[in-house]
Enzyme design. Structure first.
Site, PDB file in Angstrom:
ATOM      1  N   CYS A 430       0.805  -1.215   0.000  1.00 19.85           N
ATOM      2  CA  CYS A 430       0.000   0.000   0.000  1.00 19.85           C
ATOM      3  C   CYS A 430       0.839   1.266   0.000  1.00 19.85           C
ATOM      4  O   CYS A 430       0.490   2.248  -0.632  1.00 19.85           O
ATOM      5  CB  CYS A 430      -0.979  -0.003   1.157  1.00 19.85           C
ATOM      6  SG  CYS A 430      -0.173  -0.185   2.749  1.00 19.85           S
ATOM      7  N   HIS A 474      -2.065   0.409   7.296  1.00 21.64           N
ATOM      8  CA  HIS A 474      -2.358   0.731   5.910  1.00 21.64           C
ATOM      9  C   HIS A 474      -1.902   2.156   5.637  1.00 21.64           C
ATOM     10  O   HIS A 474      -1.733   2.950   6.559  1.00 21.64           O
ATOM     11  CB  HIS A 474      -3.876   0.592   5.683  1.00 21.64           C
ATOM     12  CG  HIS A 474      -4.275   0.652   4.249  1.00 21.64           C
ATOM     13  ND1 HIS A 474      -3.757  -0.166   3.290  1.00 21.64           N
ATOM     14  CD2 HIS A 474      -5.170   1.455   3.601  1.00 21.64           C
ATOM     15  CE1 HIS A 474      -4.289   0.108   2.124  1.00 21.64           C
ATOM     16  NE2 HIS A 474      -5.170   1.105   2.284  1.00 21.64           N
ATOM     17  N   ASP A 490      -7.795   5.989  -1.973  1.00 20.49           N
ATOM     18  CA  ASP A 490      -6.988   4.835  -1.553  1.00 20.49           C
ATOM     19  C   ASP A 490      -6.572   4.056  -2.778  1.00 20.49           C
ATOM     20  O   ASP A 490      -7.327   3.231  -3.293  1.00 20.49           O
ATOM     21  CB  ASP A 490      -7.786   3.935  -0.608  1.00 20.49           C
ATOM     22  CG  ASP A 490      -6.907   2.808  -0.046  1.00 20.49           C
ATOM     23  OD1 ASP A 490      -5.728   2.703  -0.459  1.00 20.49           O
ATOM     24  OD2 ASP A 490      -7.405   2.048   0.797  1.00 20.49           O
TER      25      ASP A 490
END
Lengths: 677, 300
Positions: A430, A474, A490
């Protein structure tokens, strides 16, 4: 008088207690002390088995000196909590080598209680609490054993007896324990031992480099738990905002600090109010309205100041500050498990125009490097009509359509990381996606920044609790849109939407991540019978944490307020404590009353006589028989003595002879004589 | 107060000055059909006491001076071949008497000691396969030097139990000692003591002691005392049930001397220390058994 010796049986209990009590704190002791502890324990055990002799005086002194040197040198000459605990435990062990009398044994048992207390500093979990209760039981049994008769019928019988006694005494202590727990004021310590410094645990830090979050996802430690009342957010909305990183040097992202900003934008930043190492809040930056979710968070201690919140932090709660980056920060690092309830508001609009320096900060990039990415960004920006939101979506689409992979073990990218990621490897976690997303945004002049936090968590429906582990860490991105404020993007969702909906475990199980080793124990706990057992335990654990461990001053005050209305808190406590004391005195009185042996009429008369004589200055001594007493009185006071002697004569004849018929006339006579005295 | 016994005691205190309590305890012990152990340094009047008691009660009296080479036969007796009748004839030893004074019993070898102690317990002796019972009453007064003296064989704990009481004589007070020095009291007076009780009367008295009533309350008191010696951690081994019986019997005799036919707590307190001291083993040094027993007494 000399204290009696300690029986072998009691010593055995003490040895067992010592091992049990010391176990939980062993991990905080310096390694060099451990052999010493084992040595003393084995030595004492040898003495117990009759194979060793007591250490001489000199040897004991040497041992003490040696352990002092070991402890102090291993502490790095700094006084810390560990040092204090090490002293305590070492003393506890060494004292066993000179335990000969009951007095010594009692001292050892009491030190044991302190060591159990020290264990509470390091862990307050339910499991630990149960274990410590067991330790307390063994200590109490040890004390009981010290006072038991020396020759017991058989060992097993006496163990059973000791256990029964211990259980009984712990049960008896329970009401008082509960009352004290609930009502005794939580006072701050009179002195404090410095906390271990720089011992930040696993968790997000305020800098981010590629690989940081991926490394975190290997950790199965609990990060925090959140309990909801009312509706629970769906998986796709469980973004726990923790840190905002807006400074970038081409490799590393970090949180801006004022000193650096003042250098970066000289003369532009005028607002330095309330500067405590963070950026202050400026009123009216955003608008809030009642939010959808009502929850409280129980954060595990991590030595840092960030507090995760769902969405954006809107209003501060006690001992916290909401920062300009819309995140919540604690006023002090969190070293103890902390319960807080984020304000039930959600940010609806971020209305103010940003100061130019702040816009500049969120657009800044290193002057050189990643040329290919900059060109790509320009190209995409043109395609999206130079609109920031469309541009964001365009980049997401790009990630989605090109062959990008989501992996825990991306290849090493050294120079021009963004270029390497976007055009060569196309494999990343991520942070790679968030980082390159923000890079592209900034390169076309859109203010953007990275947000780190946690995504997802395990939901326990019975308690409405979401458990978030460190592995749920994250990173995502935010862009600034004039008039709308910061908007979340995201990029990971574009590559691996299951990560958002189903969580990190799903990704690993499905092989969606190229590398993924889940410990067997953890995997077992995810399915079938073990899952329900584990979740049941975790529910209990959560309740324990919330109701017992978190019952601190604040909760105590609100509980007392509920009980007694709104009068002064301290008077309430004093009142309650007084009432408790009175209650216990009363119970004690009742107990004493009902446990007094039944008195026969003679004895009642006798007690009356004694009271009367005390008034005349004659008190019967403990163990003094009636006749001796009467003779003593007689020796001092003839007239009184003569009367008393005749009373006593009648009394002893009627009580002890067994031949005088005890009837009412006799009693009346005795009573009359006493009256006449 | 039982007048006969009181007279005896008065007569005794003429011989042994300033020891009224010890004298009364000694008499009490004999009334309770118990054997008496007197423990103290030489020259404190142990032998005088034993002699006086024997005279007062008109008991047939024998004395053995224990030495390290004394043999059991010297106490029990031997069979001697009589030429005239051509058969063995038994010559009874000093043990066949009503009052036996075993002087300095801890100087004899254990074998000899045990021969006597067996006789004390069984009230009969077995010689050459033939049991011979001892006369009634049969009382042993043994004296013993403190064990720290040289050339002594300490009595085993189990044997100590055979004695009902153990009394230390102790130094006389100044006045009494002065009287002794002046020649107003002392052993030479023993021969002038007259008999005040016949052995038959004495046996009767011993039986009457058995009839002294002990109320339930006082049995509880005895039990509490016994329990205290077992539990308080002062002693390696607490008092046995036999010790409890001895305590009760001694207290009865004490009450009997007082002229009562029932017990009161004071009786038990009076005899507790002499009955219990020699049966208990101290766990720690530094406090006299008497003090400790008095403390237990106060606690119970």
């Amino acid at each position: 008088m000399d204290s009696p010796a300690v029986s072998r049986y009691a010593t055995l209990w003490l040895l067992v207690a010592q091992v049990m009590v010391a176990l939980p704190v062993l991990e905080v002791l310096p390694i060099v002390v451990l052999p010493l502890l084992v040595l003393t324990l084995m030595w004492r055990a040898l003495i117990w088995f009759g194979r060793g002799s007591w250490p001489s005086d000199l040897l004991r002194r040497l041992l003490v000196a040696l352990s002092l040197v070991l402890i102090i040198t291993s502490s790095g000459w700094q006084f810390s909590l560990e040092l204090a605990v090490t002293f305590l435990v070492t003393g506890y062990a060494l004292k066993m080598l000179e335990m000969k009398t009951r007095r010594d044994a009692l001292v050892i048992a009491y030190i044991g209680f302190f060591v159990v207390g020290a264990g509470v500093i390091y862990s307050q979990s339910l499991m630990q609490a149960l274990y410590q209760l067991l330790c307390l039981g063994v200590l109490v049994a040890a004390i009981h054993a010290m006072y038991s008769p020396t020759q017991s019928a058989s060992a097993s019988l006496s163990i059973k007896g000791s256990l029964r006694f211990t259980g009984l005494i712990l049960l008896q202590a329970l009401p008082l324990t509960l009352a004290l727990f609930i009502f005794v004021p939580r006072l701050g310590p009179l002195w404090a031992v410095p906390w271990p410094e720089g011992e930040a645990k696993t968790g997000l830090s305020d800098t981010m480099q590629p690989g940081d979050v991926a490394r975190l996802s290997q950790s199965y430690e609990l990060a925090f738990r959140a309990q909801f009342t009312g509706s629970v957010p769906p998986a796709s909305e469980r973004y726990w905002r923790t840190l905002v990183l807006d400074q970038y040097d081409g490799e590393r992202w970090w949180q801006s600090d004022l000193i650096r900003l003042l250098n970066q934008f000289p003369g532009e930043i005028d607002d330095e109010r309330d500067w405590q190492g963070r950026l202050p809040v400026i009123d009216g930056w955003w608008q809030v309205q009642p939010g959808q979710y009502n929850y409280e968070v129980l954060l595990e201690p991590n030595g840092r100041q960030w507090l995760p919140v769902l969405g954006m932090a809107a209003l501060s709660v006690p001992e916290t500050t909401v920062l300009r980056t819309l995140r919540l920060e604690a006023d002090k690092p969190v070293f103890e498990r902390r319960l807080y309830q984020p304000a039930q508001q959600s940010v609806v609009a971020q209305t103010i125009t940003m100061p130019s320096w702040l816009l500049a900060l969120n657009k800044s990039l290193p002057d050189n490097g990643n040329a290919q990415s900059r060109i790509l960004a320009q190209q995409l920006f043109a395609e999206s009509g130079r609109d920031p939101v469309t541009m964001g979506r365009r980049v997401m689409d790009y990630f989605n359509q090109e062959p990008f992979y989501y992996t825990l073990s991306p290849p090493l990218m050294e120079q021009n990381e963004v270029d390497q990621f976007l055009f060569v490897h196309r494999k990343g976690f991520c942070e790679h996606y968030a980082s390159s997303f923000v890079f592209m945004m900034r390169s076309v002049g859109i203010p953007a920044r990275i947000v780190t936090g946690y995504l997802g968590g395990e939901f326990l429906p019975e308690e409405k609790v979401i458990r978030v582990l460190q592995r749920d860490a994250h990173a995502w991105a935010e862009i600034w849109v004039e008039g709308q404020g910061w908007i979340r993007f995201d990029p990971t969702a574009a590559v691996a939407p299951e990560r958002i909906d189903l969580g990190i475990d799903h990704m690993i199980e499905q092989g969606g991540l190229l590398q993924g080793q889940i410990p067997l124990a953890y995997r077992l706990g995810q399915t079938g019978f073990f899952k329900s057992v584990r979740q049941g335990w975790e529910r209990l654990e959560y309740r324990w944490q919330k109701t017992v461990v978190q019952y601190q001053q604040e909760k105590q005050q609100s509980f007392m307020k509920e009980l007694f209305g709104t009068s002064s808190f301290y008077w309430q406590q004093i009142g309650v404590l007084g009432a408790l004391l009175a209650l216990f005195l009363m119970l004690f009185g009742v107990f004493a009353l009902f446990h007094r042996p039944a008195l026969n009429p003679h004895q009642k008369l006798w007690l009356r006589l004694e009271r009367k004589l005390v008034a005349r200055g004659f008190e019967r001594q403990v163990g003094e028989g009636p006749k001796d007493f009467a003779l003593r009185v007689n020796a001092e006071n003839d007239a009184l003595g003569a009367q008393l002697l005749s009373i006593v004569d009648l009394y002893i004849r009627s009580v002890y002879s067994g031949r005088v018929k005890v009837d009412k006339p006799l009693l009346d006579q005795l009573s009359k004589m006493i009256k006449q005295l | 107060m039982n007048s006969t016994l009181q007279n005896s005691l008065d007569a005794l205190s003429g011989v042994i000055r300033g020891k009224d309590r010890e004298l009364r305890l000694a008499l009490c012990c004999m009334l309770a059909r118990g054997h008496l152990l007197i423990e103290d340094l030489p020259g404190m009047g142990k032998t005088a006491l034993a002699l006086s008691l024997a005279r007062l009660l008109g008991l047939e009296y024998q004395r053995i001076q224990f030495t390290s080479d004394l043999l059991p036969a010297d106490i029990l007796g031997v069979s001697i071949f009589d030429r005239a009748s051509s058969e063995f004839q038994f010559k009874p030893g000093p043990v066949f008497s009503q009052l036996l004074l075993a002087d300095e019993i801890n100087r004899a070898s254990p074998r000899t000691q045990s021969a006597l102690l067996e006789a004390m317990e069984e009230r009969q002796v077995t010689i050459e396969g033939q049991g011979r019972s001892l006369p009634e009453p049969f009382v042993v007064i043994a004296t013993q030097n403190p064990l720290t003296q040289q050339g002594t064989f300490p009595l085993p704990e189990s044997q100590m139990d055979r004695f009902l009481m153990c009394i230390p004589m102790g130094y006389p007070d100044t006045d009494s000692e002065k009287a002794i020095l002046r020649g107003e009291a002392g052993r030479f007076l023993v021969s002038q003591l007259g008999q005040s009780v016949t052995p038959k009367q004495f046996l009767l008295m011993q039986q009457e002691v058995n009839n002294v009533h002990a109320s339930d309350l006082l049995l509880d008191y005895v039990l509490r005392l016994l329990k205290a010696t077992r539990e308080e951690g002062y002693f390696a081994v607490g008092l046995s049930p036999r010790a409890g019986l001895a305590l009760l019997q001694a207290a009865r005799a004490w009450a009997y001397i007082d002229g009562r036919d029932y017990l009161i707590p004071e009786d038990i307190q009076a005899v507790f220390v002499p009955v219990a001291t020699h049966r208990l083993t101290m766990q720690k040094q530094g406090i006299s058994p008497g003090e400790l027993l008095a403390r237990i007494n106060a606690m119970a």
